[in-house]
Motif scaffolding. Sequence first.
Motif, PDB file in Angstrom:
ATOM      1  N   ASN A  34       0.827  -1.205  -0.053  1.00  0.00           N
ATOM      2  CA  ASN A  34      -0.039  -0.039  -0.014  1.00  0.00           C
ATOM      3  C   ASN A  34       0.762   1.364   0.066  1.00  0.00           C
ATOM      4  O   ASN A  34       1.944   1.448   0.727  1.00  0.00           O
ATOM      5  N   LEU A  35       0.245   2.414  -0.663  1.00  0.00           N
ATOM      6  CA  LEU A  35       1.026   3.507  -0.636  1.00  0.00           C
ATOM      7  C   LEU A  35       0.004   4.362   0.481  1.00  0.00           C
ATOM      8  O   LEU A  35      -1.164   4.823  -0.070  1.00  0.00           O
ATOM      9  N   LEU A  36       0.610   4.651   1.441  1.00  0.00           N
ATOM     10  CA  LEU A  36      -0.210   5.297   2.552  1.00  0.00           C
ATOM     11  C   LEU A  36      -0.161   6.926   2.293  1.00  0.00           C
ATOM     12  O   LEU A  36      -1.311   7.751   2.479  1.00  0.00           O
ATOM     13  N   ASP A  37       1.154   7.466   1.984  1.00  0.00           N
ATOM     14  CA  ASP A  37       1.041   8.812   2.300  1.00  0.00           C
ATOM     15  C   ASP A  37       2.298   9.447   1.108  1.00  0.00           C
ATOM     16  O   ASP A  37       3.187   8.721   0.846  1.00  0.00           O
ATOM     17  N   ALA A  38       2.263  10.584   0.840  1.00  0.00           N
ATOM     18  CA  ALA A  38       3.341  11.239  -0.239  1.00  0.00           C
ATOM     19  C   ALA A  38       3.651  12.789   0.361  1.00  0.00           C
ATOM     20  O   ALA A  38       2.438  13.383   0.627  1.00  0.00           O
ATOM     21  N   LYS A  39       4.520  12.999   0.633  1.00  0.00           N
ATOM     22  CA  LYS A  39       4.741  14.609   1.197  1.00  0.00           C
ATOM     23  C   LYS A  39       6.292  14.816   1.057  1.00  0.00           C
ATOM     24  O   LYS A  39       7.134  14.192   0.516  1.00  0.00           O
ATOM     25  N   SER A  40       6.532  16.341   1.065  1.00  0.00           N
ATOM     26  CA  SER A  40       7.626  16.657   0.905  1.00  0.00           C
ATOM     27  C   SER A  40       8.301  17.437   2.370  1.00  0.00           C
ATOM     28  O   SER A  40       7.327  18.398   2.710  1.00  0.00           O
ATOM     29  N   THR A  41       9.523  16.911   2.624  1.00  0.00           N
ATOM     30  CA  THR A  41       9.967  17.373   3.970  1.00  0.00           C
ATOM     31  C   THR A  41      11.245  17.473   4.067  1.00  0.00           C
ATOM     32  O   THR A  41      12.107  16.856   3.167  1.00  0.00           O
TER      33      THR A  41
END
Length: 355
Positions: A189-196
Motif C-alpha cells: 500500500n501507498l499510505l502517504d506522499a509529502k515533501s519535507t
Amino acid sequence: MKKNNYLYVILWAGLLLFLFPNITLAKEEENLGYTVSAVPSSKQIDPEQSYFYIQTTPGEIQQLKVNVKSTRKEPVKINIYPTNAFTGDQGTIEYTEDSKLLDETLKDPISSIVKVDTPSLTVEDYEEKELTIQLTSPKESYSGVKIGALVFELDGTEKDQPVTNKFAYRIGLITSENGDDYKDSKTLNLLDAKSTLKRGKKMVLATLQNPEPKILSNIDIQAEVREKDSKKVVKKTTAKQYNMAPNSRFEFEMDWGTSAIKGGTYLLNMTVSNGYNDWKFEKEFTITGAQAKQMNEDSGFKIITPIWIKAVTIVLLIMTGVMIFVLLKRRKKMESQWKSRKRKKRKKRKKKEVR
C-alpha cells in the motif's frame, strides 16, 4: 653470504607486516569478550538454522536457552533484551526497540511475547552460562510469522545508538504456528506522499506499507514526481532489491537535490514489482509557498554563492552588455558607411554612362 640471508629475512618480514598489518591486534579488537549461541529447541521448525525459528501454539509458554561464553579473563557485563523487525529507509530488514517505528498492523510483536529472566549478565575467566528466555505465545491464533531478535549488548554502549551500530551480538527469533513460507507477501500500500526535510536534505517521502505478516521480498521501485499543471517531471528515482519486514512501513526517499523547491501541487507516480506481483500508485501532494521557503532556507544541502561572485557576475554582465552595444553601434556605422560608398559608386557610373 650470511648477512645477505639475514637481509632477505628482514625484507620478507617487513613485506608481510606491510601486507597484513596488525592481524592479531585486529582480531583482539573485534573480540567483544564473549560469544553467544542458541541452544536447539524441541520446537525448532528448521534445525539447520543457527537462529530461533520456533513453532508456537496459542497461549503456550516455552523456555528458550542461549549459551553465553566468556572469551577472556576480565569480567564482561552484558545487557539482554528483545527487539522487533521493521523496514529501514533503504529497504532492509532491521531491528528496533522503538515502538514508534512499528506499523499499526503489527499485533503482539516479539517484544511483547518474550521475557528475559536475566536482563543483565556478567561472565568472566572463560566461563559459560546458560540464559533462559520465556516465550509466551499470543492467546489468539495468528497467521504468518513474527520476527525479531535477541540482543546481547556490551554494557556501556550508548543507549541512543541504533541497534545496528551497537557493540552486540544478535540471535534472530522467528515464531510461526504452521511453518509455511513467510517470504511471499502479496500486498503493498501507498499510505502517504509529502515533501519535507530529512537529515538536512529536501526530500519527497512516499510511505509504503506491507500489511501482511510475511516478508515482501526483492521489490524494484520506479518513482517520479511531476508538476500537476504542467506535467513536467521534476524528479526520478529507482531502487532495486528492497525487502520489507512483516507488518511494517517505511518512507521511500526521493532526494530533491540542491535545486530549490517551489510551492505547488505535485503528482507522485510509483511502479513496484518483484517478479510475481506488480503495483502502480499515484498520489497527489501539495507544497505551500511557506513550506517551500522554509525547506530551501533550512536545508543543509544547497548551493550558496558568495557575494563577491555575484558582484563579479553583475559587473561581467554589464561589461558584456556594453561591449555588445558598442559592437552593434560600430556595425551599424560601418553598414552606413558601406552603403554611402556604394551610393557614390553608383552615381559615378551613371555620370560616365551619360557622357
